[in-house]
Write a protein that holds these residues in place. Structure first.
Motif, PDB file in Angstrom:
ATOM      1  N   GLY A 196       0.799  -1.229   0.000  1.00 13.41           N
ATOM      2  CA  GLY A 196       0.000   0.000   0.000  1.00 13.41           C
ATOM      3  C   GLY A 196       0.827   1.272   0.000  1.00 13.41           C
ATOM      4  O   GLY A 196       0.288   2.370  -0.143  1.00 13.41           O
ATOM      5  N   ALA A 197       2.153   1.141   0.132  1.00 10.17           N
ATOM      6  CA  ALA A 197       3.012   2.348   0.190  1.00 10.17           C
ATOM      7  C   ALA A 197       3.111   3.057  -1.156  1.00 10.17           C
ATOM      8  O   ALA A 197       3.463   4.236  -1.223  1.00 10.17           O
ATOM      9  CB  ALA A 197       4.406   1.981   0.684  1.00 10.17           C
ATOM     10  N   GLY A 198       2.823   2.326  -2.242  1.00  2.69           N
ATOM     11  CA  GLY A 198       2.864   2.934  -3.571  1.00  2.69           C
ATOM     12  C   GLY A 198       3.985   2.404  -4.450  1.00  2.69           C
ATOM     13  O   GLY A 198       4.331   3.009  -5.469  1.00  2.69           O
ATOM     14  N   LYS A 199       4.507   1.241  -4.090  1.00  8.27           N
ATOM     15  CA  LYS A 199       5.607   0.647  -4.858  1.00  8.27           C
ATOM     16  C   LYS A 199       5.199   0.352  -6.303  1.00  8.27           C
ATOM     17  O   LYS A 199       5.934   0.699  -7.233  1.00  8.27           O
ATOM     18  CB  LYS A 199       6.046  -0.633  -4.134  1.00  8.27           C
ATOM     19  CG  LYS A 199       7.149  -1.410  -4.775  1.00  8.27           C
ATOM     20  CD  LYS A 199       7.492  -2.629  -3.945  1.00  8.27           C
ATOM     21  CE  LYS A 199       6.268  -3.481  -3.658  1.00  8.27           C
ATOM     22  NZ  LYS A 199       6.562  -4.725  -2.957  1.00  8.27           N
ATOM     23  N   SER A 200       4.032  -0.278  -6.483  1.00  8.62           N
ATOM     24  CA  SER A 200       3.599  -0.609  -7.857  1.00  8.62           C
ATOM     25  C   SER A 200       3.375   0.655  -8.666  1.00  8.62           C
ATOM     26  O   SER A 200       3.738   0.722  -9.845  1.00  8.62           O
ATOM     27  CB  SER A 200       2.301  -1.410  -7.853  1.00  8.62           C
ATOM     28  OG  SER A 200       2.406  -2.486  -6.995  1.00  8.62           O
ATOM     29  N   THR A 201       2.797   1.682  -8.024  1.00  5.27           N
ATOM     30  CA  THR A 201       2.541   2.946  -8.730  1.00  5.27           C
ATOM     31  C   THR A 201       3.856   3.517  -9.251  1.00  5.27           C
ATOM     32  O   THR A 201       3.973   3.901 -10.426  1.00  5.27           O
ATOM     33  CB  THR A 201       1.858   3.957  -7.770  1.00  5.27           C
ATOM     34  OG1 THR A 201       0.684   3.343  -7.235  1.00  5.27           O
ATOM     35  CG2 THR A 201       1.490   5.241  -8.474  1.00  5.27           C
ATOM     36  N   ARG A 237      -4.685   4.363   2.025  1.00  2.00           N
ATOM     37  CA  ARG A 237      -4.369   3.902   0.655  1.00  2.00           C
ATOM     38  C   ARG A 237      -4.832   2.467   0.432  1.00  2.00           C
ATOM     39  O   ARG A 237      -5.327   2.135  -0.646  1.00  2.00           O
ATOM     40  CB  ARG A 237      -2.859   4.022   0.404  1.00  2.00           C
ATOM     41  CG  ARG A 237      -2.446   5.469   0.237  1.00  2.00           C
ATOM     42  CD  ARG A 237      -0.980   5.600  -0.103  1.00  2.00           C
ATOM     43  NE  ARG A 237      -0.574   6.999   0.035  1.00  2.00           N
ATOM     44  CZ  ARG A 237       0.665   7.429  -0.034  1.00  2.00           C
ATOM     45  NH1 ARG A 237       1.653   6.576  -0.251  1.00  2.00           N
ATOM     46  NH2 ARG A 237       0.939   8.708   0.094  1.00  2.00           N
ATOM     47  N   ARG A 287      -7.521   1.664  -2.329  1.00 10.27           N
ATOM     48  CA  ARG A 287      -7.189   0.827  -3.496  1.00 10.27           C
ATOM     49  C   ARG A 287      -8.329  -0.138  -3.814  1.00 10.27           C
ATOM     50  O   ARG A 287      -8.527  -0.514  -4.968  1.00 10.27           O
ATOM     51  CB  ARG A 287      -5.891   0.059  -3.211  1.00 10.27           C
ATOM     52  CG  ARG A 287      -5.354  -0.680  -4.411  1.00 10.27           C
ATOM     53  CD  ARG A 287      -3.950  -1.148  -4.195  1.00 10.27           C
ATOM     54  NE  ARG A 287      -3.853  -2.147  -3.122  1.00 10.27           N
ATOM     55  CZ  ARG A 287      -2.707  -2.698  -2.724  1.00 10.27           C
ATOM     56  NH1 ARG A 287      -1.581  -2.365  -3.302  1.00 10.27           N
ATOM     57  NH2 ARG A 287      -2.697  -3.596  -1.752  1.00 10.27           N
ATOM     58  N   ASN A 346       7.120   8.031   0.102  1.00 12.89           N
ATOM     59  CA  ASN A 346       6.110   8.359  -0.911  1.00 12.89           C
ATOM     60  C   ASN A 346       4.961   9.127  -0.256  1.00 12.89           C
ATOM     61  O   ASN A 346       3.944   8.550   0.097  1.00 12.89           O
ATOM     62  CB  ASN A 346       5.609   7.077  -1.592  1.00 12.89           C
ATOM     63  CG  ASN A 346       4.542   7.370  -2.644  1.00 12.89           C
ATOM     64  OD1 ASN A 346       4.418   8.501  -3.118  1.00 12.89           O
ATOM     65  ND2 ASN A 346       3.763   6.355  -3.002  1.00 12.89           N
ATOM     66  N   ASP A 347       5.191  10.447  -0.124  1.00 12.09           N
ATOM     67  CA  ASP A 347       4.128  11.306   0.419  1.00 12.09           C
ATOM     68  C   ASP A 347       3.442  11.940  -0.790  1.00 12.09           C
ATOM     69  O   ASP A 347       2.452  11.429  -1.290  1.00 12.09           O
ATOM     70  CB  ASP A 347       4.768  12.349   1.360  1.00 12.09           C
ATOM     71  CG  ASP A 347       3.740  13.149   2.125  1.00 12.09           C
ATOM     72  OD1 ASP A 347       2.548  12.995   1.827  1.00 12.09           O
ATOM     73  OD2 ASP A 347       4.118  13.926   3.003  1.00 12.09           O
TER      74      ASP A 347
HETATM   75  P1  ADP Z   1       1.894  -1.119  -3.344  1.00 15.45           P
HETATM   76  O1  ADP Z   1       2.284  -1.596  -4.693  1.00 15.45           O
HETATM   77  O2  ADP Z   1       3.045  -0.598  -2.560  1.00 15.45           O
HETATM   78  O3  ADP Z   1       1.085  -2.123  -2.561  1.00 15.45           O
HETATM   79  P2  ADP Z   1       0.125   0.740  -4.783  1.00 15.45           P
HETATM   80  O4  ADP Z   1       1.057   1.287  -5.795  1.00 15.45           O
HETATM   81  O5  ADP Z   1      -0.878  -0.266  -5.230  1.00 15.45           O
HETATM   82  O6  ADP Z   1       0.924   0.161  -3.510  1.00 15.45           O
HETATM   83  O7  ADP Z   1      -0.593   1.991  -4.091  1.00 15.45           O
HETATM   84  C1  ADP Z   1      -1.624   1.801  -3.115  1.00 15.45           C
HETATM   85  C2  ADP Z   1      -2.725   2.844  -3.355  1.00 15.45           C
HETATM   86  O8  ADP Z   1      -2.221   4.139  -3.017  1.00 15.45           O
HETATM   87  C3  ADP Z   1      -3.173   2.924  -4.809  1.00 15.45           C
HETATM   88  O9  ADP Z   1      -4.573   3.143  -4.839  1.00 15.45           O
HETATM   89  C4  ADP Z   1      -2.424   4.137  -5.363  1.00 15.45           C
HETATM   90  O10 ADP Z   1      -3.110   4.768  -6.409  1.00 15.45           O
HETATM   91  C5  ADP Z   1      -2.315   5.033  -4.131  1.00 15.45           C
HETATM   92  N1  ADP Z   1      -1.120   5.874  -4.082  1.00 15.45           N
HETATM   93  C6  ADP Z   1       0.160   5.570  -4.466  1.00 15.45           C
HETATM   94  N2  ADP Z   1       1.003   6.592  -4.225  1.00 15.45           N
HETATM   95  C7  ADP Z   1       0.252   7.582  -3.671  1.00 15.45           C
HETATM   96  C8  ADP Z   1       0.560   8.908  -3.196  1.00 15.45           C
HETATM   97  N3  ADP Z   1       1.789   9.416  -3.223  1.00 15.45           N
HETATM   98  N4  ADP Z   1      -0.452   9.650  -2.685  1.00 15.45           N
HETATM   99  C9  ADP Z   1      -1.721   9.145  -2.626  1.00 15.45           C
HETATM  100  N5  ADP Z   1      -2.072   7.903  -3.060  1.00 15.45           N
HETATM  101  C10 ADP Z   1      -1.101   7.131  -3.576  1.00 15.45           C
END
Ligand code: ADP
Ligand code: 5GP
Length: 216
Positions: free
Chosen positions: A32-37, A160, A164, A195-196
């Protein structure tokens, strides 16, 4: 953010001409930290950066395809591959087995690609520990770069995970519990990114990677 990678310092010999070096980029983060994004954006922007496809014993989710998102396999097959020494690293994560095949990474690097490994903190620790046993010229040792992505806070991480919409309440609770333990590993990584704000985090991510590629 640090600007030097320790592994790079160890292996460089002054007499050697500096040549382009494919990277093996290990990226970990609490779910949920945003690694995939961040990683998906990097892969979309740089055609020579590709994902390493891992093996897993978990069932495919949504539209995930075998050989594209994972090599989906039974526990029996996974254990057979462990026995044959095929994995660079493997770990049990959230109750399922995951692992990186050495052939997958070496083949991709041999083709001239930078390889991105989305793996958990246990797998990253195994790889870090195994580096010293590799020949300094081994592409995995030469290209190893590890990056940890943190959320700005536990509250934001929970938001997050809920936002998601892919996991139920029980799974989210488990992921938040695991996140605390995973965060304790952050300092072992050469680079840490919070990742803020997404744009700032992606700019930091790119700076680390371009500097490791020797392009900045
Ligand atoms: P991970 O791969 O680390 O589990 P995701 O990339 O799936 O996490 O991101 C989790 C959720 O948070 C997704 O819905 C994504 O769109 C959102 N997200 C990612 N980065 C940010 C950010 N900097 N601010 C707000 N939301 C974010
Ligand atoms: P998911 O099931 O959501 O795709 O992945 C769950 C977790 O497994 C993530 O933290 C991901 O980084 C990790 N993971 C995916 N592939 C591998 C792998 O090959 N090795 C290890 N150690 N972890 C992996």
């Amino acid at each position: 953010m640090e600007s030097l990678n320790n592994h790079e310092l160890i292996e460089e010999k002054p007499s050697e001409p500096r040549r382009a070096r494919p990277l093996m980029m290990v990226v970990s983060a609490p779910s949920g930290a945003g690694k995939s994004t961040l990683c998906n954006r990097l892969v979309a922007e740089f055609p020579n950066v590709i994902y390493s496809v891992s093996c897993t014993t978990r069932a495919p989710r949504g539209d995930e395809q075998d050989t594209v998102h994972y090599y989906f396999m039974t526990k029996k097959e996974f254990k057979e591959r462990i026995k044959n020494g095929e994995f660079l690293e493997h770990a049990k994560v959230h109750g399922n087995f995951y692992g990186t095949l050495e052939d997958t990474v070496l083949y991709a690097m041999d083709e001239g690609n930078h390889v991105l490994l989305d793996i958990d903190v246990q797998g990253a620790a195994q790889l870090r520990d195994s580096l010293v046993r590799l020949d300094p010229r081994n592409p995995i040792r030469r290209g190893f770069t590890d990056i940890f992505i943190s959320p700005p806070s536990t509250e934001e991480l929970e938001k997050r995970l809920i936002g998601r919409g892919t996991d139920g309440e029980r799974v989210i609770k488990k992921r938040l519990q695991n996140a605390k333990e995973e965060m304790e590993h952050a300092s072992k990584y050469s680079f840490q990114i919070v990742n803020d704000d997404l744009e700032t985090a992606y700019a930091d991510f790119k700076t680390v990677i371009l500097s490791a590629m020797g392009q900045s």
